[in-house]
Design an enzyme around this catalytic site. Structure first.
Site, PDB file in Angstrom:
ATOM      1  CG  ASN A  58       0.180 -13.779  -6.242  1.00 41.84           C
ATOM      2  OD1 ASN A  58       1.112 -13.284  -5.618  1.00 41.84           O
ATOM      3  ND2 ASN A  58      -0.276 -13.266  -7.364  1.00 41.84           N
ATOM      4  NE  ARG A 384       5.369  -5.885   2.887  1.00 41.79           N
ATOM      5  CZ  ARG A 384       4.981  -6.907   3.630  1.00 41.79           C
ATOM      6  NH1 ARG A 384       5.899  -7.664   4.215  1.00 41.79           N
ATOM      7  NH2 ARG A 384       3.699  -7.190   3.782  1.00 41.79           N
ATOM      8  NE  ARG A 414      -0.283 -11.863   6.958  1.00 43.45           N
ATOM      9  CZ  ARG A 414      -1.470 -11.378   6.613  1.00 43.45           C
ATOM     10  NH1 ARG A 414      -1.727 -11.133   5.347  1.00 43.45           N
ATOM     11  NH2 ARG A 414      -2.370 -11.103   7.531  1.00 43.45           N
ATOM     12  CG  HIS A 444       0.335   0.091   5.414  1.00 40.77           C
ATOM     13  ND1 HIS A 444      -0.322   0.603   4.314  1.00 40.77           N
ATOM     14  CD2 HIS A 444       1.018  -0.988   4.964  1.00 40.77           C
ATOM     15  CE1 HIS A 444      -0.055  -0.127   3.252  1.00 40.77           C
ATOM     16  NE2 HIS A 444       0.758  -1.095   3.611  1.00 40.77           N
ATOM     17  CE1 TYR A 477       4.669  -4.360  -4.222  1.00 37.00           C
ATOM     18  CE2 TYR A 477       6.030  -5.394  -5.912  1.00 37.00           C
ATOM     19  CZ  TYR A 477       5.300  -5.479  -4.751  1.00 37.00           C
ATOM     20  OH  TYR A 477       5.191  -6.673  -4.113  1.00 37.00           O
ATOM     21  NE  ARG A 573      -2.257  -5.719  -7.496  1.00 33.80           N
ATOM     22  CZ  ARG A 573      -1.675  -5.348  -6.355  1.00 33.80           C
ATOM     23  NH1 ARG A 573      -0.977  -4.256  -6.304  1.00 33.80           N
ATOM     24  NH2 ARG A 573      -1.820  -6.062  -5.252  1.00 33.80           N
ATOM     25  CG  HIS A 601       1.806  -1.025  -4.351  1.00 39.98           C
ATOM     26  ND1 HIS A 601       2.386  -0.143  -3.457  1.00 39.98           N
ATOM     27  CD2 HIS A 601       1.313  -2.039  -3.607  1.00 39.98           C
ATOM     28  CE1 HIS A 601       2.258  -0.623  -2.226  1.00 39.98           C
ATOM     29  NE2 HIS A 601       1.607  -1.756  -2.280  1.00 39.98           N
TER      30      HIS A 601
END
EC number: 2.7.4.1
Length: 719
Positions: A58, A384, A414, A444, A477, A573, A601
């Site tokens: 991270n 993704r 990304r 997204h 997730y 979170r 998530h």
């Protein structure tokens, strides 16, 4: 370490610093919570090591994106202010101090875990710890497996300083040979494909696992690499580079632009130089000069560099040192329809709660659509998808079976840009119509749309997700997959795709809210409705779960709601720029963060709608968007109202309540700006364990009764 000053010294509420928390500092606070799980004695040791690795990974990404961005603004003289009023240089100053402290804490935790793992016969060893027979084995391994793949590079006027890739690690040596007057400097870069840690074989029948880092081998056996040279000094280093990609509005070909941009990213300017604290002084000076390190951050540490690579050791086959295995459930209601997803969805809406329920049902939905003769069209967004994507395979199969298949592939995801270009090429070869969406906005939203020819005409089946179509992430997730055959949602989803593929802005949406053209305004109206109810003396309340909240407009609306007496509970979170529980600002707002075995998530909003929460008449929404400006103003996102009774009950009375009631994995944001663990004692509640043990409400088959799922209340679990 406190994220803010104590409340008695806090800035005035009429200043940006008094009203909001800096985004970057809040993120560092989040990563400290992740790192704290590496100290959690309730977790198995290899899982604690995994959290240490995650924290380091991270921090790497934060450095490559956020710090690099601020460095760029400061270098160009831009005075873009953060939400708290700090300019880029002020933010960098505060960030650097906290990053250095975080790195020191990571090293201390690694030392503690090394000792605890050694008791369990897993050694993250230094080469000086080894016995002679182990050193002999390593020397042979070095000669046979390491020497052929490393290349010493001299650094002198005829050999310019070599390029070091992003996240690259190397060893620099200062050498002397014979009566040569000047020292020779050599660099050995560690190949990215080489294992970071070498597992040393133990005695026959021994369970002992010994790991040695590859850089220790290179230093120890450097004599084999430089025969006849005297080694005067050495030093280990690692670099992180600016890795963000800014899309140019005038880019005519996005695929070509990203192929070029990916190459540029690998050569971005260095924003972090990591050094071991015993690095040879002359070599260190050379590294500082060559990397133009005045404009970057330098971290010197007595410990290990690149802690994210510790993830390799967590693969050690020691189930006794890991979480107990968990197998996701397949929704019983789909099985009750003999596995026919369309039949189950046609009966009534369904929410699949990942990772507690299997992502396979999402894949099966698309696989069945690919081979079903009645299916005529499939439309799919892809943000993704992973390396080995069954979703991509299903779309290819559908195109090969003559379906009209459209895939919206987001190239701006990304660190997944290269993979997504690959998938786009594969899809196009199979005959899929591939669309790349908007130049300035990321797509997204997570949506699948399947049109099927049935006896009474065409019917549209939709999947709306809060997470990506990524089968590996779906095991870690927590996310929602919402399946519906609601005609209104089908019509809205079709308009969404027309918006992305043809720039046809949707009008008169029936149920969906879409950003950046209306979702934020919808949230404002919903919050305003709660404010009006509170002022009229009616019950009011807002519950929300998200990954981050940084959007000033949404935060101000929630402050307004608090001032009107609306109780607000947020489960956030990660980043939270909102200040909670501040008298005169956010008296009625509570914020908590859940960190644990699974990465939270899923995103949802709940509005009391004139009734006491939780209520069957509350308004419930799931969404792909966080409360961040990038999501609400610069991305295509969706927010979906949930009206089906069973799904409504599941999301509100099961998922949201469990998150609010959790104590064992929760951190509370206090008025002084510090996150503190909630008490873990007798009678505590663990939402992850609750979800693992209990089936979801909408996924239950007819054979299961409502009593199979323990119901929750705000006062705790009801038997």
């Amino acid at each position: 370490m406190n994220d803010q000053q104590p409340i008695e010294e806090a800035p005035r509420l009429d200043t940006p610093e008094g009203r909001y928390v800096n985004r970057e500092l809040s993120w560092l606070s989040f990563n400290r919570r992740v790192l704290a799980e590496a100290e959690n004695a309730a977790f198995p040791l290899l899982e604690r090591l995994r959290f240490l690795s995650i924290s380091a990974s991270n921090l790497d990404e934060f450095t490559m994106i956020r710090i690099a961005g601020l460095e760029g603004q400061a270098t160009r003289g831009l005075e873009t202010l953060g939400i708290d009023g700090r300019d880029p240089r002020q933010q960098l100053e505060a960030i650097r101090a906290e990053v250095l402290e975080l790195v020191q804490r990571q090293q201390g935790i690694l030392d503690d875990l090394r000792q605890l793992l050694a008791v369990e016969d897993i050694w993250i060893a230094t080469i000086d710890d080894l016995e002679q027979d182990q050193l002999s084995w390593l020397e042979e391994y070095f000669e046979n497996d390491i020497l052929p793949i490393i290349t010493p590079q001299a650094i002198d006027p005829s050999h310019p300083f070599p390029f070091v890739a992003n996240m690259g690690m190397g060893v620099i040596f200062r050498l002397k040979r014979g009566k040569r007057q000047t020292d020779l400097v050599e660099m050995v870069l560690i190949p990215s494909g080489a294992p970071r840690f070498v597992r040393v074989p133990g005695e026959s029948g021994s369970s002992r696992a010994i790991y040695i880092s590859i850089e220790q081998l290179i230093v120890r056996f450097a004599g084999l690499l430089f025969p006849g040279f005297k080694i005067l000094g050495d030093g280990l280093f690692r670099v992180l580079r600016d890795s963000d990609i800014e899309v140019e509005d005038e880019a005519e070909d996005l695929v070509r632009f990203f192929r070029t941009a990916i190459q540029r990213r690998r050569r971005g300017h260095v924003v972090l130089l990591e050094l071991d604290d015993e690095c040879d002084e002359i070599s260190e000076a050379l590294l500082r000069e060559q990397f133009d390190i005045d404009a970057a951050m330098i971290v010197k540490t007595p410990g290990m560099l690149g802690l994210s690579d510790l993830a390799q050791i967590t693969a050690e086959p020691r189930p006794d040192l890991k979480f107990e295995p968990f197998s996701p459930r397949y929704p019983e209601r789909v099985l009750a329809h003999d596995g026919d997803c369309f039949s189950a969805i046609r009966e009534k809406d369904l929410v699949v709660h990942h990772p507690y329920e299997s992502f396979e049902v999402v894949v099966d939905f698309l696989r069945q659509a690919a081979v079903d003769p009645a299916v005529v069209s499939i439309k799919q967004t892809l943000y993704r998808a992973g390396d080995q994507s069954p979703v991509i395979a299903a779309l290819i199969a559908a195109a090969e079976n003559g379906k009209a298949v459209t895939a919206v592939v987001e190239l701006k995801a990304r660190f997944d840009e290269e993979r997504n270009i690959h998938w786009a090429n594969e899809l196009e070869r199979a005959g899929v119509q591939v669309i790349y969406g908007f130049t300035e906005w990321k797509t997204h939203a997570k949506v699948s749309l399947v049109v099927r020819r049935e006896e009474d005409g065409y019917r549209t089946y939709c999947h709306f997700g809060t997470g990506n179509y990524h089968p590996v992430n779906a095991r870690i997730y927590t996310d929602f997959s919402f399946f519906t055959a609601d005609p209104a949602l089908g019509r809205d989803a079709a308009k969404l795709f027309n918006f992305v593929t043809g720039y046809i802005e949707p009008t008169e949406l029936e149920k969906l809210s879409i950003s950046p053209i209306g979702l934020q305004d919808k949230l404002y109206r919903l919050i305003d409705h709660e404010i009006a109810n509170a002022k009229a003396g009616k019950p009011a309340g807002i519950w929300a779960k998200m990954n981050a909240i940084t959007n000033k407009g949404v935060i101000d609306k929630l402050y307004e709601a608090s001032a009107a007496g609306v109780p607000v509970t947020l489960v956030v979170r990660g980043i939270c720029s909102l200040r909670a529980g501040i008298p005169g600002l956010s008296d009625n707002i509570e914020v908590k963060s859940i960190i644990g075995r699974f990465l939270e998530h899923s995103r949802m909003w709940v509005f009391a709608n004139g009734y006491n929460l939780p209520s069957k008449r509350a308004s419930v929404y799931i969404t792909s968007a966080d409360a961040m400006s990038r999501n609400l103003e610069h991305r295509v996102e969706v927010m979906v109202p949930v009206t089906n009774k069973t799904v409504h009950d599941q999301l509100l009375d099961q998922v949201m309540l469990a998150n609010i009631l959790d104590t064992e994995r929760s951190w509370r944001l206090d008025p002084d700006g510090e996150y503190r663990r909630m008490r873990v004692d007798v009678g505590g509640f663990n939402c992850h364990e609750y979800f693992m043990a209990n089936p979801s409400l909408s996924g239950r088959g007819k054979a299961s009764s409502a009593s199979d799922v323990p119901r929750l209340t705000l006062k705790g679990k009801r038997k």
